[in-house]
Design a protein around this motif. Structure first.
Motif, PDB file in Angstrom:
ATOM      1  N   ARG A 172       0.544  -1.158   0.320  1.00  0.00           N
ATOM      2  CA  ARG A 172      -0.075  -0.166  -0.279  1.00  0.00           C
ATOM      3  C   ARG A 172       1.013   1.086  -0.042  1.00  0.00           C
ATOM      4  N   VAL A 173       2.389   1.204   0.752  1.00  0.00           N
ATOM      5  CA  VAL A 173       2.552   2.387   0.607  1.00  0.00           C
ATOM      6  C   VAL A 173       3.402   2.964  -0.166  1.00  0.00           C
ATOM      7  N   ALA A 174       3.952   1.437  -0.747  1.00  0.00           N
ATOM      8  CA  ALA A 174       4.284   1.880  -2.892  1.00  0.00           C
ATOM      9  C   ALA A 174       3.551   2.299  -3.298  1.00  0.00           C
ATOM     10  N   GLU A 175       1.844   1.924  -3.486  1.00  0.00           N
ATOM     11  CA  GLU A 175       1.395   2.872  -3.871  1.00  0.00           C
ATOM     12  C   GLU A 175       0.381   4.110  -3.784  1.00  0.00           C
ATOM     13  N   LEU A 176       0.360   4.667  -2.529  1.00  0.00           N
ATOM     14  CA  LEU A 176       0.983   5.680  -2.300  1.00  0.00           C
ATOM     15  C   LEU A 176       2.320   6.753  -2.784  1.00  0.00           C
ATOM     16  N   ASN A 177       2.912   6.285  -2.243  1.00  0.00           N
ATOM     17  CA  ASN A 177       4.471   6.293  -2.789  1.00  0.00           C
ATOM     18  C   ASN A 177       4.899   6.975  -4.340  1.00  0.00           C
ATOM     19  N   ALA A 178       4.372   6.147  -5.502  1.00  0.00           N
ATOM     20  CA  ALA A 178       4.075   6.357  -7.166  1.00  0.00           C
ATOM     21  C   ALA A 178       3.257   6.787  -7.074  1.00  0.00           C
ATOM     22  N   ALA A 179       1.985   7.630  -7.230  1.00  0.00           N
ATOM     23  CA  ALA A 179       1.232   8.428  -6.783  1.00  0.00           C
ATOM     24  C   ALA A 179       1.710  10.092  -6.527  1.00  0.00           C
ATOM     25  N   ILE A 180       2.295   9.775  -4.777  1.00  0.00           N
ATOM     26  CA  ILE A 180       2.776  11.189  -4.894  1.00  0.00           C
ATOM     27  C   ILE A 180       4.230  11.589  -5.641  1.00  0.00           C
ATOM     28  N   ASP A 181       4.714  10.702  -6.272  1.00  0.00           N
ATOM     29  CA  ASP A 181       6.218  10.616  -7.251  1.00  0.00           C
ATOM     30  C   ASP A 181       5.361  11.189  -8.234  1.00  0.00           C
ATOM     31  N   GLU A 182       4.229  11.052  -8.660  1.00  0.00           N
ATOM     32  CA  GLU A 182       3.739  11.724 -10.512  1.00  0.00           C
ATOM     33  C   GLU A 182       2.991  13.223 -10.286  1.00  0.00           C
ATOM     34  N   VAL A 183       2.847  13.360  -8.886  1.00  0.00           N
ATOM     35  CA  VAL A 183       2.324  14.323  -8.992  1.00  0.00           C
ATOM     36  C   VAL A 183       3.554  14.922  -8.134  1.00  0.00           C
ATOM     37  N   VAL A 184       4.362  14.979  -7.639  1.00  0.00           N
ATOM     38  CA  VAL A 184       5.664  15.631  -7.690  1.00  0.00           C
ATOM     39  C   VAL A 184       6.739  16.124  -9.367  1.00  0.00           C
ATOM     40  N   ALA A 185       6.283  15.234 -10.099  1.00  0.00           N
ATOM     41  CA  ALA A 185       7.156  15.436 -11.071  1.00  0.00           C
ATOM     42  C   ALA A 185       6.174  16.114 -11.907  1.00  0.00           C
ATOM     43  N   ARG A 186       5.173  16.337 -12.264  1.00  0.00           N
ATOM     44  CA  ARG A 186       3.949  17.183 -12.934  1.00  0.00           C
ATOM     45  C   ARG A 186       4.239  18.009 -12.440  1.00  0.00           C
ATOM     46  N   GLU A 187       3.601  17.985 -10.980  1.00  0.00           N
ATOM     47  CA  GLU A 187       3.548  20.040 -10.575  1.00  0.00           C
ATOM     48  C   GLU A 187       4.897  20.543 -10.337  1.00  0.00           C
ATOM     49  N   GLY A 188       6.009  20.253 -10.099  1.00  0.00           N
ATOM     50  CA  GLY A 188       7.532  20.646 -10.288  1.00  0.00           C
ATOM     51  C   GLY A 188       6.819  21.167  -8.930  1.00  0.00           C
ATOM     52  N   VAL A 189       7.310  19.921  -7.516  1.00  0.00           N
ATOM     53  CA  VAL A 189       7.045  21.088  -6.503  1.00  0.00           C
ATOM     54  C   VAL A 189       8.535  19.909  -5.795  1.00  0.00           C
ATOM     55  N   PRO A 190       8.871  20.638  -4.687  1.00  0.00           N
ATOM     56  CA  PRO A 190      10.321  19.847  -3.616  1.00  0.00           C
ATOM     57  C   PRO A 190       9.293  19.217  -2.986  1.00  0.00           C
ATOM     58  N   CYS A 191      10.359  17.811  -2.413  1.00  0.00           N
ATOM     59  CA  CYS A 191       9.085  16.463  -1.244  1.00  0.00           C
ATOM     60  C   CYS A 191       9.949  15.958  -0.870  1.00  0.00           C
ATOM     61  N   LEU A 192      10.064  15.978   0.545  1.00  0.00           N
ATOM     62  CA  LEU A 192      10.937  15.485   1.340  1.00  0.00           C
ATOM     63  C   LEU A 192      10.260  13.518   1.048  1.00  0.00           C
ATOM     64  N   ASP A 193      11.676  13.209   1.194  1.00  0.00           N
ATOM     65  CA  ASP A 193      11.426  11.732   1.441  1.00  0.00           C
ATOM     66  C   ASP A 193      11.865  10.945   2.460  1.00  0.00           C
ATOM     67  N   LEU A 194      11.792  10.515   3.021  1.00  0.00           N
ATOM     68  CA  LEU A 194      11.441  10.071   3.872  1.00  0.00           C
ATOM     69  C   LEU A 194      11.828   8.879   4.687  1.00  0.00           C
ATOM     70  N   ASP A 195      11.939   8.242   3.250  1.00  0.00           N
ATOM     71  CA  ASP A 195      13.149   6.932   3.684  1.00  0.00           C
ATOM     72  C   ASP A 195      14.043   6.626   2.888  1.00  0.00           C
ATOM     73  N   ARG A 196      14.316   8.120   2.698  1.00  0.00           N
ATOM     74  CA  ARG A 196      16.474   8.792   2.399  1.00  0.00           C
ATOM     75  C   ARG A 196      16.538   9.307   3.773  1.00  0.00           C
ATOM     76  N   LEU A 197      15.381  10.118   4.732  1.00  0.00           N
ATOM     77  CA  LEU A 197      15.794  10.894   5.457  1.00  0.00           C
ATOM     78  C   LEU A 197      17.010  10.114   6.354  1.00  0.00           C
ATOM     79  N   PRO A 198      17.745  10.486   6.621  1.00  0.00           N
ATOM     80  CA  PRO A 198      18.846   9.927   7.883  1.00  0.00           C
ATOM     81  C   PRO A 198      18.509   9.916   8.460  1.00  0.00           C
ATOM     82  N   GLY A 199      18.167   8.156   9.331  1.00  0.00           N
ATOM     83  CA  GLY A 199      17.799   7.875  10.942  1.00  0.00           C
ATOM     84  C   GLY A 199      16.210   7.819  11.011  1.00  0.00           C
ATOM     85  N   ALA A 200      15.929   7.760   9.417  1.00  0.00           N
ATOM     86  CA  ALA A 200      14.290   7.400   9.730  1.00  0.00           C
ATOM     87  C   ALA A 200      14.102   5.766  10.515  1.00  0.00           C
TER      88      ALA A 200
END
Length: 289
Positions: A172-200
């Motif tokens: 489910r989280v993978a589906e959610l992230n794919a949807a967010i990635d699509e919007v972020v790329a299309r709208e050109g906004v910064p996005c904080l990736d929690l999976d890559r946040l140090p210490g997550a």
């Protein structure tokens, strides 16, 4: 269903070396600026993490969390800060119930933490979440706001679940992230990736429920948000400190009380709604074998 809970007390934490700034995620329209912008108005939208759960204030003063930490870092006065977030909010709730107040506030920056509550519901619809997120970004952008959403980490790595439920939640989280990635790329906004946040995935950055950040976790979120805002051209006069201070270390009694009064009832409600989807995952895995 067996729920494992690990209680870890976090005391005043010496400030570790500052992590590398998280990269902007798919931001083709964000260009470097020579003149730093001053954020005078900030709004925080979303669910219980946006509310600040996991970072209690002294004398039952409510929750602090990522919002006030970012506001302090950006130099936003109290009159310029707005947080209409509420616990349990889904992406549609943000659009219909929180965005109108945010638009009226006309913020320079909006932080958005929403989507995880959608993953636990039987009517989860990634396409609808993407459409709602798009509307949130565009309505705020129309009043000159820079919107910074998040994409999510794998919650099953910090919240222990039986293997079948773990696979279901990760899917489910993978589906959610794919949807967010699509919007972020299309709208050109910064996005904080929690999976890559140090210490997550360090347990010290999570509160007793393993669903909400601890004070240290909220500080790491705030540091990640302000790093992205700096990349987007905003001044950050007071960088976020990773030394825990000003909050309250929850007591053992407080942990037990939360589990009995809030945690277990919440798990029961969400678990009943999520189990049918998990059963499908288990059946598909069985058939594949």
């Amino acid at each position: 269903m067996v729920v494992y809970v690990t209680v870890i007390s976090v005391e005043v934490t010496p400030e570790p070396p500052r992590p590398a700034r998280p990269p902007l995620a798919a931001v083709p329209n964000v260009a470097p600026s020579t003149a730093l912008k001053r954020a005078e108005r900030l709004v925080v939208l979303g669910d219980s993490t946006a509310v600040g759960l996991g970072d209690p204030l002294p004398k039952r003063g409510g929750w602090r969390g990522v919002g006030p930490l970012v506001a302090a870092a950006l130099g936003v006065d109290p009159a310029g800060y707005l947080n209409p977030a509420f616990t349990g909010a889904r992406m549609r709730c943000v659009l219909t119930e929180q965005v109108p107040a945010a638009v009226a506030h006309r913020p320079d920056v909006a932080l958005l933490v929403a989507g995880m509550n959608d993953t636990l519901r039987p009517d989860f619809d990634a396409a609808r979440i993407a459409a709602d997120l798009t509307d949130v970004i565009r309505r705020l952008r129309d009043v000159g706001t820079t919107v910074v959403p998040v994409r999510f980490h794998d919650h099953s790595k910090v919240f222990r679940l039986p293997p079948s439920l773990k696979r279901a939640l990760s899917a489910r989280v993978a589906e959610l992230n794919a949807a967010i990635d699509e919007v972020v790329a299309r709208e050109g906004v910064p996005c904080l990736d929690l999976d890559r946040l140090p210490g997550a995935y360090d347990l010290t950055v999570w509160s007793v429920d393993r669903l909400h950040p601890s004070e240290l976790g909220h500080r790491l979120l705030a540091d990640g948000f302000t790093a992205l805002l700096s990349e987007a051209g905003f001044a950050v006069p007071e960088p976020v400190s990773l030394t825990c201070s000003g909050g309250v270390e929850p007591s053992a009694a407080g942990h037990a009380g939360w589990l009995v009064l809030k945690g277990i009832p919440w798990l029961w409600r969400r678990g009943r709604e999520f189990l049918p989807y998990a059963a499908v995952i288990m059946w598909n895995s069985f058939r594949a074998r």
